[in-house]
Design an enzyme around this catalytic site. Sequence first.
Site, PDB file in Angstrom:
ATOM      1  N   ASP A  22       0.779  -0.382   2.284  1.00 42.20           N
ATOM      2  CA  ASP A  22      -0.217  -0.666   1.269  1.00 42.20           C
ATOM      3  C   ASP A  22      -1.481  -1.116   2.003  1.00 42.20           C
ATOM      4  OD1 ASP A  22      -1.319  -1.181  -1.314  1.00 42.20           O
ATOM      5  OD2 ASP A  22      -0.781  -3.306  -1.102  1.00 42.20           O
ATOM      6  N   ASP A  24      -4.698  -3.054   0.443  1.00 45.45           N
ATOM      7  CA  ASP A  24      -5.315  -4.326   0.080  1.00 45.45           C
ATOM      8  C   ASP A  24      -4.338  -5.487   0.213  1.00 45.45           C
ATOM      9  OD1 ASP A  24      -7.437  -2.721  -0.507  1.00 45.45           O
ATOM     10  OD2 ASP A  24      -7.164  -2.805  -2.678  1.00 45.45           O
TER      11      ASP A  24
END
Length: 277
Positions: A22, A24
């Site tokens: 991922d 962020d």
Amino acid sequence: MTNADPRAIEGSPDHLTAVFFDLDKTILARSSTLAFSRSFYKGGLINRRAVVRSAYAQFVYLLGGANHDQMEKVRSHLSRLVTNWDVSIVKDIVAEALHNVVVPLVYAEAVTLINEHRSAGRDIVIVSSSGQEVVEPIGRMLGADLVIATRMAVAEGRYTGEITFYSYGDNKVSAVKELSRSRNYDLSRCYAYSDSITDLPLLEAVGHPYVVNPDRALRRTAAQRGWPVLRFSRPVVVPKRSRLGINRPVLTAAALGAGVAMALLWVIRRGASRDQR
């Protein structure tokens, strides 16, 4: 690292291992799209009227407590918001701001982890709900092999408002599985890293799930399942020598997606501070 590299897992020439990150709060210390918010505002892509109308959706996204229905409402609103945005302007804004704004937000621990996985012969794949114009340049900067992100239709150089692929929740897993079939990844040998409970399906799909700076719900889940929990806390400027020149990521799904809400939130705060002066 090239797409033709025949690296093997445990001597098997027809399977490669991938690491799914991922973006962020996993690789970056905050939202990737928020990092560009000042530039989006200066570029005229976000106006105050749209900000006011978007306030509820923005704060729901910020709090991280949105359920599926709320996220669908956010997606629908943001789809309308970016309709007719000039794609070339967005790309120019991101390219101009990338190294000054995003590079200092990269976690040192994430850079080390990416390099360790790369040295072990694993493909690096960034999987984000933000879009190509944001995710792909960051992926290139970090030396990622591929990116998966949200896709929005474009006609005559502008966004039409139609989201053709939303890289969120189960959709992320579908894209990861499709990629794994095409590249012969064995998911039971693959790794995934995320901070959010919304990525639980992704973490469950691989043999080696890790949680990074987890939200409350994911922290509870990790404790229940015995998943490793990592704490990243040291943003660092990525040295230019660490930014590998590789092939353009070949799996991309583009749009500004849900991450735009974070950029709009910055504008609300900015406007409020001006009004108080």
